[in-house]
Design an enzyme around this catalytic site. Structure first.
Site, PDB file in Angstrom:
ATOM      1  N   ASP A 350      -7.824  -6.903  -4.092  1.00 15.46           N
ATOM      2  CA  ASP A 350      -7.587  -5.832  -2.970  1.00 15.46           C
ATOM      3  C   ASP A 350      -5.950  -5.683  -2.710  1.00 15.46           C
ATOM      4  O   ASP A 350      -5.594  -6.876  -2.364  1.00 15.46           O
ATOM      5  CB  ASP A 350      -8.307  -5.739  -1.631  1.00 15.46           C
ATOM      6  CG  ASP A 350      -8.001  -4.632  -0.732  1.00 15.46           C
ATOM      7  OD1 ASP A 350      -8.421  -3.486  -0.883  1.00 15.46           O
ATOM      8  OD2 ASP A 350      -7.338  -4.954   0.469  1.00 15.46           O
ATOM      9  N   GLU A 386      -5.820  -4.289  -7.610  1.00 18.35           N
ATOM     10  CA  GLU A 386      -5.385  -2.931  -7.256  1.00 18.35           C
ATOM     11  C   GLU A 386      -3.737  -3.056  -7.213  1.00 18.35           C
ATOM     12  O   GLU A 386      -3.274  -3.605  -6.222  1.00 18.35           O
ATOM     13  CB  GLU A 386      -6.282  -2.795  -5.980  1.00 18.35           C
ATOM     14  CG  GLU A 386      -5.772  -1.456  -5.302  1.00 18.35           C
ATOM     15  CD  GLU A 386      -6.545  -1.226  -4.181  1.00 18.35           C
ATOM     16  OE1 GLU A 386      -7.089  -0.129  -3.671  1.00 18.35           O
ATOM     17  OE2 GLU A 386      -6.626  -2.101  -2.997  1.00 18.35           O
TER      18      GLU A 386
END
Length: 685
Positions: A350, A386
Site C-alpha cells: 500500500d 501501489e
C-alpha cells in the site's frame, strides 16, 4: 500457563538478542524488543484472558538497543505486553510513558480488543501533546500472545505461478464470505470461511490463480468511526505486522491462517497479502500510544524538522521511518515471517512510494528496494507496488525496480473512458492493450510489470461504474464529500438500478466488453471480487467503513450472464496463452503486432489522430497462429478481415461470448463489443 504464585527469574545464560519478539522453545520463551532511546523496559505478563496482570520484571540485558531476557516456564498461550521507560520530551521526538502498556511490534497473535478511552493516549487529550497523561491503559489494550511455532505443512512447497499465467482476484476476508449460502454461518467472515470448499470451488471454476487479500494484519478500528457506528472495514490501519487480525479468526488462533493457506495451495491458488508498512494506526503526534510511539517514537517514525511533529506522506498522520536500519529490519522480518512461517506467496504494498522515500524524495535505489532485491527469500515471491502516495513527487507509475510489479491506474482510467465513448481515447487504449510499454518497457522489465484493473476496492465496483454518474456516500457520515470525484462512469441515462431492460442490456454489454479488454490485454489482470457477477455497492465509491451488505458480496443476486462471460474469457486467455513476458512489438520478436483500421488497412498516423474513431483491430502474428482482437466502443460497424481462414472465437455481444464461427470478408462488429478472430495452420480451436 503460569499464575500469580509462580516464581519467575530470567535465565541470563539462555537469553539472546538476535531474534526479536517472543520466541518459545521447549523450556521457556525469550523476549526481545528494540528501543534505542529507552532507559528501562518492563515485561508484563497477564492471565489467559489477557485481563489481569500476574507478573512483571525488567528485561535484564541490552545489546545494540535490543532489550532481551529469557524466562523459563513460559509456554504458548501466554499473554504479555511492555512498559517502556525513557524521556518524556516531545519537542525532541521522545514520548516514553511507562503508564502505557504497549504492544510488541513482533506480536504473532493478539488477545482482547482495543477499547477506546482517553487513557490510550500518552498525552493529555484535554490539553495538548506536550502534557503527559499518567493513567494506566492496560485495561483497554489487547495483549500479545506467545505462539506455538509448530505446524504440519506436509512438505508443502510454494506455488510460484509464472506471472504470464497469473489471474489475480482482490478480495476481503469478510466481504467474500459473509453472505455465501454454502459457507457455514459460524465460519463466515473468517479464514475458515475463506478456505471453505464453496469459495475455493468458485475461484477455481472462474480461473483465478492468485487471491490478493485486503489487509489481514492486526489493525485498529478508528475512534471516530466507532462513534458513528461504523468501522474500518478495509483494515488499512495496521498496528501488528506479524499477527493476523483477530476478527478474521474463528478460534482466535493463528493456526487458522496457516490451515487456510494450506487448503488454498492444495487447490492451486496463491495467497497474496495487501500490506501497509507505510504508516501505523497510531496516527499523528495527537494520536494514541499503542506500540511504536511508546517504544521509541524517534526511531520508528519519520519526524518533521522540529522533531515534535510526525512527517506525513500518507494522509494518515505518520510514516514509518524505513531509513532506520532496525525499522527496516522489522519490515523485512515481518515479510519473511509471512513467507517462511505462514507460507504466503507475495505482497501488495500500500502507498509503496512512501517505502522508497529518502532525504531527496522517492529513490528506486533506496534502502527498502535494495534490501528486497538482495534478499534470497523475498526476491523470489510476488511483489506488487501501489506506485503512489500523497506526498510531493509521490506518483511513480513505472518507476519501481524489478522484481516489483505495479498497479496500473492508467489502465483503469483509459479503459473506462474508451468504453464510455470519450473522444480521442483509441491511442491510449492501444497502449493499455500492449501492457503500457511507455510506462514499463524499460530497464529490462517484463511485459507482466503492469497489474491491470478496471476496478479495485477503492472506488466503484464494475456494475456501479455502469450505473452511477456520481458517488452516493452519505452512509459514510461525511455528507457525501468523500470518495473519488473523477470516476469516468456512465449511468446510461438512469442513476442506479432500473427495471428498464434496454438499459440493463446495455450495461451488461459494456461490462462484458470491459472485462474482455482487461482479460485480453498484456500484463496481469486483476479482478475485484464480485465484479465477475455484477456486485453493487449502491453507488458508494469509498466503502472503507461499511462492514455490512453494502460491501458483502451478494451471491444470491448473481448476474449469471456476466459470470459465464468472465469465466469463458479467462479460459480463453489461459488456453491460448494470450499473455507473454515479452512486450509485443511490430518490428521484432516471435510475435509481430499490426494495428488495423476497419477498412482493413494498417492504421496511419491520421487515423490515430481521428478523435472520433472508436474501433480498431490488434493483429498479433504468433509462431502458431494469428489472433485479431477488435474493440468497438461505437455503434455497429463493418470490419474488413485480413486474407486468410478466420474463425470468430469471441464476441462479447453474444449470449455465449465463446463461439466457433467461420469468418471472412467484412464482418459486422456489434456496438460496445470486443470480437476476437483466430487463424492457425491447425485450424481454429
Amino acid at each position: 500457563m503460569i499464575d500469580e504464585k509462580s516464581e519467575l527469574v530470567f535465565d541470563l545464560q539462555r537469553s539472546w538478542s538476535d531474534r526479536l519478539g517472543a520466541e518459545c522453545d521447549c523450556d521457556g520463551t525469550n523476549f526481545a524488543l528494540f528501543s534505542e532511546n529507552a532507559t528501562r523496559v518492563e515485561l508484563v505478563l497477564f492471565d489467559a484472558a489477557g485481563v489481569n496482570e500476574i507478573w512483571r520484571g525488567d528485561l535484564p540485558q541490552i545489546e545494540g538497543g535490543i532489550w532481551h531476557g529469557y524466562l523459563p516456564m513460559i509456554r504458548p498461550g501466554q499473554c504479555y505486553g511492555y512498559r517502556v521507560h525513557g524521556p518524556w520530551a516531545p519537542e525532541e521526538g521522545h514520548r516514553f510513558n511507562p503508564a502505557k502498556l504497549v504492544l510488541d511490534p513482533y506480536a504473532r497473535e493478539l488477545r482482547g480488543d482495543f477499547v477506546w478511552d482517553d487513557a490510550l493516549f500518552g498525552h493529555d487529550v484535554a490539553q495538548d501533546d506536550l502534557v503527559r497523561d499518567d493513567r494506566d491503559n492496560a485495561h483497554f489494550m489487547p495483549k500479545a500472545v506467545v505462539v506455538d511455532p509448530v505446524f504440519d505443512w506436509e512438505a508443502e512447497s510454494s506455488l510460484r505461478h509464472p506471472w504470464d499465467e497469473v489471474v489475480m482476484y482482490e478480495a476481503h476476508v469478510r466481504g467474500l464470505t459473509m453472505q455465501h449460502p454454502a459457507v457455514d454461518a459460524e465460519d463466515r467472515g473468517t479464514f475458515v470461511g475463506l478456505s471453505s470448499d464453496a469459495i475455493i470451488a468458485h475461484l477455481t471454476d472462474l480461473g483465478v490463480t492468485t487471491v490478493e487479500l485486503l489487509p489481514v494484519h492486526g489493525f485498529v478500528q478508528d475512534r471516530h468511526l466507532i462513534e458513528k457506528g461504523l468501522s474500518n472495514y478495509w483494515g488499512y490501519n495496521t498496528i501488528a505486522f506479524f499477527a493476523p487480525h483477530q476478527g478474521y479468526l474463528k478460534s482466535g488462533e493463528v493456526i487458522e491462517v496457516k490451515t487456510a493457506i494450506k487448503k488454498m495451495h492444495r487447490a492451486g491458488i496463491e495467497v497474496i497479502l495487501d500490506v501497509v508498512y507505510n504508516h501505523t494506526a497510531e496516527g499523528s503526534e495527537m494520536g494514541p500510544t499503542l506500540s511504536f510511539r511508546g517504544i521509541d517514537n524517534a526511531s520508528y517514525y519519520m519526524l518533521a524538522e522540529d522533531r515534535r511533529h510526525c512527517y506525513d506522506t500518507t494522509g494518515t498522520g505518520n510514516a514509518l521511518n524505513l531509513a532506520h536500519p532496525m525499522v527496516l529490519r522489522m519490515v523485512l522480518d515481518s515479510l519473511r515471517y509471512w513467507v517462511e512461517v505462514m507460507h504466503v506467496d507475495g505482497f501488495r504494498f500500500d502507498l509503496a512510494s512512501t517505502l522508497g522515500r529518502g532525504p531527496q524524495g522517492f529513490d528506486q535505489r533506496g534502502a527498502f528496494f535494495a534490501a528486497i532485491q538482495q534478499d534470497p527469500i523475498l526476491s523470489k515471491v510476488k511483489l506488487i507496488a501501489e506506485p503512489w502516495d500523497i506526498g510531493e513527487g509521490g506518483y511513480q507509475l513505472g518507476g519501481f525496480p524489478w522484481p516489483f510489479r505495479e498497479w496500473n491506474d492508467k489502465f483503469r482510467d483509459d479503459t473506462r473512458r474508451f468504453w464510455k465513448g470519450d473522444e480521442g481515447m483509441l491511442p491510449r487504449l492501444s497502449q493499455r492493450l500492449l501492457g503500457s510499454p511507455v510506462q514499463f518497457d524499460h530497464t529490462h522489465r517484463p511485459a507482466t510489470s503492469a497489474v491491470n484493473f478496471v476496478t479495485a476496492h477503492d472506488g466503484f465496483t464494475l456494475w456501479d461504474v455502469l450505473s452511477y454518474d456520481g458517488p452516493h456516500n452519505l452512509a459514510n457520515g461525511e455528507d457525501g464529500s468523500d470518495g473519488h470525484s473523477t470516476n469516468h462512469s456512465d449511468n446510461f441515462g438512469h442513476e442506479g438500478p432500473t427495471e428498464d431492460p434496454h438499459i440493463n442490456q446495455m450495461r451488461l454489454a459494456r461490462a462484458k466488453a470491459m472485462m474482455a479488454t482487461l482479460i485480453l490485454s498484456q500484463g496481469v489482470p486483476m479482478l475485484l471480487a464480485g465484479d465477475e457477477f455484477g456486485h453493487t455497492q449502491e453507488g458508494n465509491n469509498n466503502a472503507y467503513c461499511q462492514d455490512n451488505p453494502t460491501t458483502w458480496l451478494d451471491w444470491g443476486g448473481k448476474n449469471e450472464a456476466l459470470h459465464a462471460a468472465v469465466r469463458h474469457l479467462l479460459a480463453f486467455r489461459r488456453t491460448h496463452k494470450i499473455a507473454t513476458s515479452q512486450f509485443l512489438r511490430g518490428d521484432s520478436g516471435t510475435q509481430v503486432v499490426t494495428w488495423l483500421h476497419p477498412c482493413g488497412e494498417d492504421m496511419r498516423e491520421e487515423d490515430w489522430q481521428d478523435r472520433g474513431l472508436k474501433v480498431c483491430g490488434l493483429l498479433c502474428a504468433r509462431e502458431s497462429d494469428r489472433i485479431l482482437t477488435v474493440v468497438n466502443a461505437g455503434g455497429e460497424t463493418g470490419f474488413l478481415l485480413p486474407a486468410g481462414s478466420w474463425t470468430c472465437v469471441i464476441d462479447t455481444s453474444a449470449e455465449n461470448v465463446c463461439c466457433q464461427i467461420p469468418a471472412e470478408g467484412t464482418w459486422i462488429i456489434p456496438p460496445q463489443s470486443v470480437v476476437v478472430f483466430r487463424e492457425s495452420d491447425a485450424g481454429a480451436q
